[in-house]
Enzyme design. Structure first.
Site, mmCIF file in Angstrom:
data_model
loop_
_atom_site.group_PDB
_atom_site.id
_atom_site.type_symbol
_atom_site.label_atom_id
_atom_site.label_comp_id
_atom_site.label_asym_id
_atom_site.label_seq_id
_atom_site.Cartn_x
_atom_site.Cartn_y
_atom_site.Cartn_z
ATOM 1 N N SER A 142 0.840 -1.193 0.000
ATOM 2 C CA SER A 142 0.000 0.000 0.000
ATOM 3 C C SER A 142 0.875 1.244 0.000
ATOM 4 O O SER A 142 2.025 1.220 0.477
ATOM 5 C CB SER A 142 -0.905 0.016 1.236
ATOM 6 O OG SER A 142 -1.599 1.246 1.355
ATOM 7 N N TYR A 156 -1.824 -1.344 10.254
ATOM 8 C CA TYR A 156 -1.992 -1.459 8.807
ATOM 9 C C TYR A 156 -0.755 -0.973 8.052
ATOM 10 O O TYR A 156 -0.166 -1.708 7.244
ATOM 11 C CB TYR A 156 -3.236 -0.699 8.353
ATOM 12 C CG TYR A 156 -3.553 -0.919 6.891
ATOM 13 C CD1 TYR A 156 -4.186 -2.089 6.479
ATOM 14 C CD2 TYR A 156 -3.193 0.008 5.927
ATOM 15 C CE1 TYR A 156 -4.460 -2.318 5.143
ATOM 16 C CE2 TYR A 156 -3.461 -0.210 4.592
ATOM 17 C CZ TYR A 156 -4.091 -1.372 4.194
ATOM 18 O OH TYR A 156 -4.346 -1.603 2.871
#
Length: 268
Positions: A142, A156
């Site tokens: 990401s 995350y």
């Protein structure tokens, strides 16, 4: 050399980027192993892909939060004589709220799915790729792995930063053996990810130019791993954000992150 019909294993294939990878690879002549928890969605996708492309699709409903799942999956494939040529480690989700707001069992399951399972699948499938002199591994990371951490969704960004560094090392170790490894780093992507985490209303306020379609992310990812690119950030806006994050001092970056976190992260 590339095979006539490579076999691609895609985790998190029931929706979003994972389903888009399955469709894109089937259209390119790949056979598939689809892995996710929701068997009904996997079977529905398999029917579509068989009809559209004549693809051989093997459905494997599994919860990668189970520590035994990667070993059991790879053992079953080996027993059936199925050799995986492409591994797409896509399965993932977010845990909303701050770190102490969730039980440790919740965090442990997250780390198993986001860190341990993709690492173990690569470890188990890599020897076969090297022996055949051909393989592709895409670790869906990401943009969050390139920018300062944020308040909320505590693990995350950390997990995605791990996938980026892991992909870099793995790529350098295996590029002489015909195995390409790429960390694919999308930003905000249209999928059900934010519906599951309950943050749709928050992220819906962000500018539309920050968003990409899952199909666009996948097309960039397939092209990147094929040309041997080790890390690929999708979209011009995301690449600009990554470049800016590298230029500004850490203190300023964290200050900006603190201001922006409440716009797209659930903090309670």
């Amino acid at each position: 050399m590339p095979l006539d019909r490579p076999l691609s294993l895609v985790t998190g294939a029931s929706a979003g980027i994972g389903a888009a990878f399955a469709r894109a690879l089937a259209a390119r002549g790949h056979d598939l192993v689809l892995v996710a928890r929701r068997a009904d969605r996997l079977h529905a996708l398999a029917i579509q892909l068989r009809a559209a492309h004549g693809t051989a699709v093997h459905v494997r409903p599994l919860d990668l939060a189970d520590p035994s799942a990667p070993q059991r999956l790879c053992a079953a494939l080996a027993a059936e004589g199925l050799a995986v040529d492409w591994l797409v480690n896509n399965a993932g989700y977010g845990v909303p709220g701050t770190f102490e707001a969730s039980a440790w069992e919740v965090h442990a399951a997250f780390l198993q799915v986001l860190l341990t399972a993709p690492t173990e699948l690569a470890w188990r499938l890599l020897p076969g790729m090297r022996a055949r002199g051909y393989g592709r591994i895409v670790n869906v990371a990401s943009l969050a792995g390139h920018v300062p951490g944020s308040a909320g969704h505590t693990l995350y960004a950390a997990s995605k930063a791990y996938l980026i560094k892991f992909s870099q090392s793995l790529a350098l170790e295996n590029r002489a053996h015909g195995v390409h490894v790429c960390a694919l780093c999308p930003g905000f992507t249209w999928s059900e990810f934010h519906d599951v985490t309950g943050t749709r209303a928050l992220v819906g306020k962000l500018p539309r130019f920050l968003w990409q379609r899952a199909e666009t992310v996948v097309d960039e990812g397939v092209a990147a791993v094929e040309r041997g690119q080790i890390v690929h950030v999708t979209g011009r806006a995301n690449r600009a954000i990554k470049a800016l994050a590298k230029l500004i001092p850490d203190r300023l970056g964290l200050w900006l992150s603190a201001r922006q976190s409440r716009r797209y992260r659930q903090l309670d």
